[in-house]
Design a protein around this motif. Structure first.
Motif, PDB file in Angstrom:
ATOM      1  N   ALA A   1       0.810  -1.217   0.000  1.00 27.10           N
ATOM      2  CA  ALA A   1       0.000   0.000   0.000  1.00 27.10           C
ATOM      3  C   ALA A   1       0.844   1.268   0.000  1.00 27.10           C
ATOM      4  N   TYR A   2       2.136   1.166   0.203  1.00 17.03           N
ATOM      5  CA  TYR A   2       3.031   2.333   0.148  1.00 17.03           C
ATOM      6  C   TYR A   2       3.542   2.567  -1.275  1.00 17.03           C
ATOM      7  N   GLY A   3       3.444   1.543  -2.126  1.00 16.91           N
ATOM      8  CA  GLY A   3       3.976   1.631  -3.479  1.00 16.91           C
ATOM      9  C   GLY A   3       5.303   0.926  -3.643  1.00 16.91           C
ATOM     10  N   LEU A   4       5.669   0.108  -2.671  1.00 17.28           N
ATOM     11  CA  LEU A   4       6.943  -0.619  -2.691  1.00 17.28           C
ATOM     12  C   LEU A   4       6.750  -1.987  -3.327  1.00 17.28           C
ATOM     13  N   ILE A   5       7.727  -2.389  -4.148  1.00 14.96           N
ATOM     14  CA  ILE A   5       7.721  -3.705  -4.779  1.00 14.96           C
ATOM     15  C   ILE A   5       8.957  -4.460  -4.338  1.00 14.96           C
ATOM     16  N   LYS A   6       8.794  -5.722  -4.020  1.00 17.93           N
ATOM     17  CA  LYS A   6       9.935  -6.569  -3.686  1.00 17.93           C
ATOM     18  C   LYS A   6       9.969  -7.773  -4.621  1.00 17.93           C
TER      19      LYS A   6
ATOM     20  N   VAL B   1      12.138  -2.399  -5.306  1.00 19.69           N
ATOM     21  CA  VAL B   1      11.835  -1.329  -6.263  1.00 19.69           C
ATOM     22  C   VAL B   1      11.087  -0.233  -5.508  1.00 19.69           C
ATOM     23  N   ASN B   2      11.733   0.924  -5.392  1.00 23.17           N
ATOM     24  CA  ASN B   2      11.155   2.048  -4.646  1.00 23.17           C
ATOM     25  C   ASN B   2      11.280   3.308  -5.509  1.00 23.17           C
TER      26      ASN B   2
ATOM     27  N   LEU C   1       5.891   5.978  -7.661  1.00 21.72           N
ATOM     28  CA  LEU C   1       5.021   5.021  -6.971  1.00 21.72           C
ATOM     29  C   LEU C   1       4.963   5.257  -5.466  1.00 21.72           C
ATOM     30  N   ARG C   2       5.841   6.074  -4.940  1.00 25.56           N
ATOM     31  CA  ARG C   2       5.931   6.252  -3.502  1.00 25.56           C
ATOM     32  C   ARG C   2       4.634   6.819  -2.931  1.00 25.56           C
ATOM     33  N   GLU C   3       4.161   6.210  -1.874  1.00 24.73           N
ATOM     34  CA  GLU C   3       2.896   6.563  -1.218  1.00 24.73           C
ATOM     35  C   GLU C   3       1.712   6.483  -2.182  1.00 24.73           C
TER      36      GLU C   3
ATOM     37  N   LYS D   1      -3.538   3.309  -7.046  1.00 25.02           N
ATOM     38  CA  LYS D   1      -4.625   4.087  -6.459  1.00 25.02           C
ATOM     39  C   LYS D   1      -4.845   5.408  -7.167  1.00 25.02           C
ATOM     40  N   ASN D   2      -3.802   5.963  -7.806  1.00 23.11           N
ATOM     41  CA  ASN D   2      -3.887   7.300  -8.417  1.00 23.11           C
ATOM     42  C   ASN D   2      -4.466   7.276  -9.829  1.00 23.11           C
ATOM     43  N   ASP D   3      -5.275   6.246 -10.139  1.00 18.61           N
ATOM     44  CA  ASP D   3      -5.999   6.171 -11.413  1.00 18.61           C
ATOM     45  C   ASP D   3      -5.076   6.030 -12.618  1.00 18.61           C
TER      46      ASP D   3
END
Length: 374
Positions: A195-200, A246-247, A251-253, A273-275
């Motif tokens: 939900a923060y926009g972080l990918i692992k 991947v940060n 994508l952050r927040e 979330k930002n459409d």
């Protein structure tokens, strides 16, 4: 009934797509199937294309209903969840379903025939979690035993043994809820997003080192028998490692609601979330395409790709399906299937020109659209 069955079989033959044929965007309704008083949150065709499974919502009942994808006939109903079902996945052999729910459980459902050719449909396992579970997937290669991976509100990834029903290892690294996970097709890696926009990016050392050989050739089969030994637990911990984070600032927040792995070329499609939907290219290590036009309204809406890798299709809060050129990101068309509330999920038939759409929040039916030359 025989005439009706023959009619559906004839239409199914017309929809069939060979391995070299391109997918075609559907243009007419095939079935409109009532599924529940509050619609459905997830829909998935089985890998063999015979079934279509739907996670439904009816007041306090949240059943999984399985239909014949050709006729729309209801075949099985699985009851057991007590809150919204967020995710659903088929095993590769189309004999099992896994579902993830906000009732803090993940359940394995069995569909097969016994020796007397009678259908068996039952809950094989229920995996208890300590918080909402947003995603669950079968490992695409593991067979003996089969493995299920889950991601939940507590930011943990848990790996479950499908033979013993036990959690083999818990992986940490995310500090926000895990909304989605997906696999590389060869099973060597899997990807988690929060939900923060972080990918692992996580490696499975069995398949990254053995080039996809069957797990029965590997020593991990003995883990079921020797699960109590410390060295065995340590083996499981060493098997799965985070190899990349991947940060990106874009994508952050920005909560990643859903994620699809696409192999041509290797990339992740991130529905946020930002459409917007972002294509993260592994080779460039950056976003190379942005798909615009959809609206999520903060809902956990999903997207998918056509089996030939030509199209990306996403559900939107306006109830429509948005079809994009996967390579260029251009919006090709939108399809109005009759929903007035957000379209939650879409599934493309593996070898037919047939697409399923579902909507949550009212008694909207499951909509199946096909392509017809007429």
């Amino acid at each position: 009934q025989l005439k009706l069955k023959q009619k559906y079989q004839k239409r199914a033959q017309l929809r069939l797509r060979s391995a070299i044929d391109s997918c075609i965007i559907p243009n007419q309704k095939l079935h409109s199937i009532p599924v529940g008083n509050n619609g459905a949150t997830v829909v998935k065709f089985s890998p063999d294309g015979y079934y279509i499974a739907v996670a439904t919502a009816e007041k306090l009942m949240f059943a999984i209903k399985v239909y014949n994808s050709e006729t729309g006939q209801l075949l099985h109903v699985f009851n057991g969840h007590h809150n919204i079902i967020y995710d659903l996945d088929w095993s590769k052999d189309s004999k099992r379903l896994v579902t993830a729910s906000s009732d803090q459980t993940v359940k394995i459902w069995l569909l097969q025939q016994n020796d007397n050719n009678n259908d068996i449909h039952e809950c094989e396992y229920s995996f208890q979690h300590s918080s909402y579970v947003y995603t669950a997937k079968f490992h695409p290669k593991a067979r003996t035993p089969y493995l299920v991976l889950t991601g939940s509100y507590d930011g943990k990834i848990r790996i479950w043994n499908g033979k013993s029903g036990k959690c083999m290892v818990t992986l940490s690294g995310h500090h926000e809820r895990i909304n989605c996970l997906t696999f590389h097709k060869n099973g060597s890696q899997f990807y988690t997003a929060d939900a923060y926009g972080l990918i692992k990016v996580w490696s499975d050392n069995v398949y990254s080192s053995s080039k996809g050989r069957e797990e029965s050739d590997y020593a991990y089969d003995r883990n079921v028998e020797y699960l109590g030994h410390d060295n065995t637990k340590e083996e499981w911990k060493n098997r799965f490692k985070c190899i990349r984070t991947v940060n990106l600032s874009i994508l952050r927040e920005n909560s990643i609601h859903y994620m699809v792995f696409e192999s041509r070329p290797e990339r992740l499609l991130l529905y946020c979330k930002n459409d917007a939907i972002y294509s993260f290219n592994f080779l460039r290590a950056d976003i190379n395409v942005i798909y615009k036009g959809v609206n999520t309204m903060g809902k956990l809406l999903k997207c998918t790709t056509s089996p030939d890798g030509r199209y990306l299709v996403a559900g939107s809060a306006d109830g429509k399906a948005y079809f994009y050129d996967l390579i260029t990101g251009h919006l090709i068309s939108t399809l109005n299937v009759g929903f007035k509330l957000p379209m939650f999920d879409i599934s493309w038939h593996p070898h037919e020109h047939l697409v399923a759409f579902c909507c949550f929040g009212d008694d909207y039916p499951l909509q199946l659209f096909e392509y017809s030359k007429k």
